[in-house]
Design a protein around this motif. Sequence first.
Motif, PDB file in Angstrom:
ATOM      1  N   GLU A 171     -20.646  -7.180  11.247  1.00 42.81           N
ATOM      2  CA  GLU A 171     -19.270  -7.609  10.965  1.00 42.81           C
ATOM      3  C   GLU A 171     -19.229  -8.709   9.909  1.00 42.81           C
ATOM      4  OE1 GLU A 171     -15.216  -7.886  11.052  1.00 42.81           O
ATOM      5  OE2 GLU A 171     -16.418  -6.355  12.081  1.00 42.81           O
ATOM      6  N   PHE A 172     -20.256  -9.538   9.873  1.00 39.83           N
ATOM      7  CA  PHE A 172     -20.322 -10.637   8.914  1.00 39.83           C
ATOM      8  C   PHE A 172     -21.155 -10.286   7.675  1.00 39.83           C
ATOM      9  CE2 PHE A 172     -18.579 -12.875  12.443  1.00 39.83           C
ATOM     10  CZ  PHE A 172     -17.932 -13.989  11.926  1.00 39.83           C
ATOM     11  N   GLY A 173     -21.497  -9.021   7.522  1.00 42.18           N
ATOM     12  CA  GLY A 173     -22.172  -8.578   6.312  1.00 42.18           C
ATOM     13  C   GLY A 173     -23.659  -8.825   6.249  1.00 42.18           C
ATOM     14  N   ARG A 174     -24.258  -9.248   7.366  1.00 42.05           N
ATOM     15  CA  ARG A 174     -25.700  -9.497   7.366  1.00 42.05           C
ATOM     16  C   ARG A 174     -26.505  -8.222   7.615  1.00 42.05           C
ATOM     17  NH1 ARG A 174     -26.769 -15.016   7.883  1.00 42.05           N
ATOM     18  NH2 ARG A 174     -24.972 -16.122   6.981  1.00 42.05           N
ATOM     19  N   LEU A 175     -25.879  -7.209   8.180  1.00 43.07           N
ATOM     20  CA  LEU A 175     -26.498  -5.901   8.389  1.00 43.07           C
ATOM     21  C   LEU A 175     -25.537  -4.839   7.895  1.00 43.07           C
ATOM     22  CD1 LEU A 175     -27.977  -6.186  12.022  1.00 43.07           C
ATOM     23  CD2 LEU A 175     -29.286  -6.144   9.895  1.00 43.07           C
ATOM     24  N   GLY A 176     -26.082  -3.671   7.527  1.00 46.17           N
ATOM     25  CA  GLY A 176     -25.254  -2.554   7.133  1.00 46.17           C
ATOM     26  C   GLY A 176     -25.189  -1.522   8.237  1.00 46.17           C
ATOM     27  N   GLY A 177     -24.653  -0.343   7.886  1.00 48.52           N
ATOM     28  CA  GLY A 177     -24.590   0.747   8.834  1.00 48.52           C
ATOM     29  C   GLY A 177     -23.303   0.764   9.636  1.00 48.52           C
ATOM     30  N   THR A 178     -23.214   1.768  10.483  1.00 43.70           N
ATOM     31  CA  THR A 178     -22.070   1.933  11.380  1.00 43.70           C
ATOM     32  C   THR A 178     -22.490   1.812  12.834  1.00 43.70           C
ATOM     33  OG1 THR A 178     -20.918   3.388   9.826  1.00 43.70           O
ATOM     34  CG2 THR A 178     -20.260   3.539  12.141  1.00 43.70           C
ATOM     35  N   ALA A 179     -23.539   2.509  13.211  1.00 46.29           N
ATOM     36  CA  ALA A 179     -24.028   2.503  14.596  1.00 46.29           C
ATOM     37  C   ALA A 179     -25.332   1.730  14.715  1.00 46.29           C
ATOM     38  CB  ALA A 179     -24.232   3.932  15.090  1.00 46.29           C
ATOM     39  N   TYR A 180     -26.209   1.907  13.746  1.00 45.71           N
ATOM     40  CA  TYR A 180     -27.500   1.218  13.745  1.00 45.71           C
ATOM     41  C   TYR A 180     -27.398  -0.047  12.888  1.00 45.71           C
ATOM     42  CZ  TYR A 180     -29.488   5.416  15.833  1.00 45.71           C
ATOM     43  OH  TYR A 180     -29.768   6.453  16.684  1.00 45.71           O
ATOM     44  N   GLY A 181     -28.237  -1.018  13.199  1.00 49.04           N
ATOM     45  CA  GLY A 181     -28.314  -2.217  12.380  1.00 49.04           C
ATOM     46  C   GLY A 181     -29.216  -1.935  11.190  1.00 49.04           C
ATOM     47  N   ILE A 182     -28.625  -1.809  10.002  1.00 52.44           N
ATOM     48  CA  ILE A 182     -29.380  -1.418   8.814  1.00 52.44           C
ATOM     49  C   ILE A 182     -29.701  -2.665   7.975  1.00 52.44           C
ATOM     50  CG2 ILE A 182     -29.423   0.030   6.767  1.00 52.44           C
ATOM     51  CD1 ILE A 182     -29.417   1.565   9.425  1.00 52.44           C
ATOM     52  N   LEU A 183     -30.982  -2.909   7.816  1.00 52.07           N
ATOM     53  CA  LEU A 183     -31.462  -4.039   7.026  1.00 52.07           C
ATOM     54  C   LEU A 183     -31.313  -3.745   5.537  1.00 52.07           C
ATOM     55  CD1 LEU A 183     -34.666  -4.639   9.152  1.00 52.07           C
ATOM     56  CD2 LEU A 183     -32.716  -6.208   8.997  1.00 52.07           C
ATOM     57  N   PRO A 184     -31.325  -4.784   4.697  1.00 46.07           N
ATOM     58  CA  PRO A 184     -31.201  -4.561   3.253  1.00 46.07           C
ATOM     59  C   PRO A 184     -32.268  -3.590   2.739  1.00 46.07           C
ATOM     60  CG  PRO A 184     -30.961  -6.887   3.759  1.00 46.07           C
ATOM     61  CD  PRO A 184     -31.380  -6.222   5.034  1.00 46.07           C
ATOM     62  N   ASP A 185     -31.856  -2.755   1.798  1.00 45.95           N
ATOM     63  CA  ASP A 185     -32.735  -1.737   1.219  1.00 45.95           C
ATOM     64  C   ASP A 185     -33.339  -2.292  -0.058  1.00 45.95           C
ATOM     65  OD1 ASP A 185     -34.015   0.573   0.551  1.00 45.95           O
ATOM     66  OD2 ASP A 185     -32.218   1.643  -0.097  1.00 45.95           O
ATOM     67  N   GLU A 186     -34.633  -2.570  -0.020  1.00 45.46           N
ATOM     68  CA  GLU A 186     -35.283  -3.215  -1.161  1.00 45.46           C
ATOM     69  C   GLU A 186     -35.924  -2.227  -2.129  1.00 45.46           C
ATOM     70  OE1 GLU A 186     -37.995  -6.021   0.470  1.00 45.46           O
ATOM     71  OE2 GLU A 186     -36.416  -7.340   1.260  1.00 45.46           O
TER      72      GLU A 186
ATOM     73  N   ASP B 271     -27.383  -3.622  35.578  1.00 45.58           N
ATOM     74  CA  ASP B 271     -28.791  -3.282  35.429  1.00 45.58           C
ATOM     75  C   ASP B 271     -29.374  -4.128  34.301  1.00 45.58           C
ATOM     76  OD1 ASP B 271     -30.666  -1.262  33.582  1.00 45.58           O
ATOM     77  OD2 ASP B 271     -31.170  -1.284  35.713  1.00 45.58           O
ATOM     78  N   GLY B 272     -30.474  -4.811  34.575  1.00 45.59           N
ATOM     79  CA  GLY B 272     -31.047  -5.733  33.613  1.00 45.59           C
ATOM     80  C   GLY B 272     -31.541  -5.076  32.341  1.00 45.59           C
ATOM     81  N   VAL B 273     -32.100  -3.879  32.457  1.00 46.71           N
ATOM     82  CA  VAL B 273     -32.608  -3.183  31.269  1.00 46.71           C
ATOM     83  C   VAL B 273     -31.458  -2.798  30.344  1.00 46.71           C
ATOM     84  CG1 VAL B 273     -33.819  -1.125  30.453  1.00 46.71           C
ATOM     85  CG2 VAL B 273     -34.648  -2.344  32.476  1.00 46.71           C
ATOM     86  N   ARG B 274     -30.409  -2.235  30.926  1.00 49.93           N
ATOM     87  CA  ARG B 274     -29.246  -1.889  30.106  1.00 49.93           C
ATOM     88  C   ARG B 274     -28.602  -3.148  29.521  1.00 49.93           C
ATOM     89  NH1 ARG B 274     -25.867   2.402  29.442  1.00 49.93           N
ATOM     90  NH2 ARG B 274     -26.768   3.611  31.146  1.00 49.93           N
ATOM     91  N   ALA B 275     -28.563  -4.220  30.305  1.00 44.59           N
ATOM     92  CA  ALA B 275     -27.975  -5.466  29.815  1.00 44.59           C
ATOM     93  C   ALA B 275     -28.729  -5.982  28.593  1.00 44.59           C
ATOM     94  CB  ALA B 275     -27.971  -6.519  30.919  1.00 44.59           C
ATOM     95  N   ALA B 276     -30.062  -5.924  28.623  1.00 47.83           N
ATOM     96  CA  ALA B 276     -30.864  -6.383  27.479  1.00 47.83           C
ATOM     97  C   ALA B 276     -30.538  -5.561  26.237  1.00 47.83           C
ATOM     98  CB  ALA B 276     -32.347  -6.292  27.819  1.00 47.83           C
ATOM     99  N   LYS B 277     -30.365  -4.256  26.414  1.00 49.50           N
ATOM    100  CA  LYS B 277     -30.000  -3.392  25.282  1.00 49.50           C
ATOM    101  C   LYS B 277     -28.624  -3.761  24.758  1.00 49.50           C
ATOM    102  CE  LYS B 277     -29.232   1.453  24.036  1.00 49.50           C
ATOM    103  NZ  LYS B 277     -29.326   2.860  24.475  1.00 49.50           N
ATOM    104  N   ASN B 278     -27.667  -3.976  25.658  1.00 51.80           N
ATOM    105  CA  ASN B 278     -26.312  -4.326  25.230  1.00 51.80           C
ATOM    106  C   ASN B 278     -26.279  -5.657  24.498  1.00 51.80           C
ATOM    107  OD1 ASN B 278     -25.388  -1.978  26.383  1.00 51.80           O
ATOM    108  ND2 ASN B 278     -24.481  -2.954  28.179  1.00 51.80           N
ATOM    109  N   ILE B 279     -27.077  -6.610  24.946  1.00 51.59           N
ATOM    110  CA  ILE B 279     -27.150  -7.905  24.255  1.00 51.59           C
ATOM    111  C   ILE B 279     -27.628  -7.704  22.819  1.00 51.59           C
ATOM    112  CG2 ILE B 279     -28.397 -10.103  24.175  1.00 51.59           C
ATOM    113  CD1 ILE B 279     -28.343 -10.070  27.273  1.00 51.59           C
ATOM    114  N   ALA B 280     -28.644  -6.867  22.644  1.00 52.87           N
ATOM    115  CA  ALA B 280     -29.154  -6.583  21.301  1.00 52.87           C
ATOM    116  C   ALA B 280     -28.090  -5.904  20.444  1.00 52.87           C
ATOM    117  CB  ALA B 280     -30.406  -5.708  21.391  1.00 52.87           C
ATOM    118  N   LEU B 281     -27.333  -4.977  21.038  1.00 48.55           N
ATOM    119  CA  LEU B 281     -26.277  -4.296  20.289  1.00 48.55           C
ATOM    120  C   LEU B 281     -25.176  -5.272  19.878  1.00 48.55           C
ATOM    121  CD1 LEU B 281     -25.924  -0.994  22.363  1.00 48.55           C
ATOM    122  CD2 LEU B 281     -26.966  -1.254  20.100  1.00 48.55           C
ATOM    123  N   GLY B 282     -24.800  -6.166  20.782  1.00 47.29           N
ATOM    124  CA  GLY B 282     -23.778  -7.154  20.456  1.00 47.29           C
ATOM    125  C   GLY B 282     -24.199  -8.050  19.306  1.00 47.29           C
ATOM    126  N   TYR B 283     -25.466  -8.433  19.317  1.00 47.80           N
ATOM    127  CA  TYR B 283     -25.995  -9.275  18.235  1.00 47.80           C
ATOM    128  C   TYR B 283     -25.913  -8.537  16.896  1.00 47.80           C
ATOM    129  CZ  TYR B 283     -29.375 -11.857  15.414  1.00 47.80           C
ATOM    130  OH  TYR B 283     -29.983 -12.562  14.391  1.00 47.80           O
TER     131      TYR B 283
END
Length: 399
Positions: A248-263, A230-242
């Motif tokens: 994993e490389f320390g550019r985002l925080g969090g465990t499940a959500y992509g957490i941006l730096p807290d300023e 399904d294309g809609v689910r695929a687009a979501k999965n692509i975003a999650l993979g990114y």
Amino acid sequence: MAEEHDIVRGLVLAGGGAKGSYQVGVYQALMELGWLPDVITGASVGSLNAALFVMGKVNEAADLWRSLDNHGVLELPEGKTPEELRDFLLETLRGGGLNTEPLGQTIDQYMDENAIRASHIKYGLVITEMNTLRSVQCTLDDIPQGQLKDYMLASSACFPALRPYEIDGVKYIDGGWRDNMPLELAAKMGATELIGVDVDGVGLTRPNLTGLPTRIIRSHWDLGPLFDFDGVRAAKNIALGYMDTMREFGRLGGTAYGILPDENSFMQDFAAEYQAQLSAAISRAPTLALTEALARQHKHYPAAFSENLTAPTRGAIAPLELAAEMVDVPSEVPYTPKLLALTFMGQCDKDPADRYKTLLGREEGNILGEAAMATAVPEDFVTALVSHTLSKMPSAKFL
């Protein structure tokens, strides 16, 4: 210690059917990070994604996944009711599996064997011999010219849902059945460090015995059914993979959500207030210490605090993430801690804290009854505690 130019990077893509869209987002992030593989190996759908990446067709891979549906992969009848489709699938399984001719046509459209063979990135895949269940590791040198498509189809023949694929008189089934994440193959092809991308597919994931530095990237979230293209689910999965790769490389925080730096120190303030409210709740019902831990364990979040509840850990934002997950805050976009809190509050029709007014010190009542309810549904209690915590923070923190 190896010099930078001695490092040979190996990317290993596991099988997982429609969940394979996730791997496109991972590769997009790796390109942005400058982590470019010298070797790519794959099983099943991972072997198909690997071929696209080896050819440099990353944008085409994303477009393909976003436009793909079941009929582009499997030979399914049109216009069937769910009951009729179920009966068709059951009968097809009894007959040996679905025809993968549509998948073969998709491979013809996107794959260029000569380009894969000419690429500076080494390519390999695994297949499984049906009669012996022996895993067969294949590099391009092992695959006769003109037969790469056959080997890809063999690697993707997820028996019994799909028919075995025959090559030179031998029947093969999905490579993932015996080696769903071919790390060893990548090591044999010269890799000195590895990244594996796990999409929770069917098959055997072998222990990593390579001895090489290895990162495994996988999603906290359910990536969907194995055969629901399904294309809609695929687009979501692509975003999650990114986002998972950036984490994993320390550019985002969090465990499940992509957490941006807290300023603006919102996360630190939240963690301190959560600690205070959790400690107060535990003083009313000591069992809540275990309840809070069970909620994190059930949902695979790290501890928010050290055992003595005095020092925030890297999981300080985990309770907020857990609460956001419980009320279905979308996961495919990144958030600052404050934005995640605001989105969580906006997602709640009613205040979750109202279910535990006594435990949270809002009014007198039946502590034992509420504690029992919290023990039965620990994630629900943490969601309430997060809501209560946010209500105690000064409104200026949300401006």
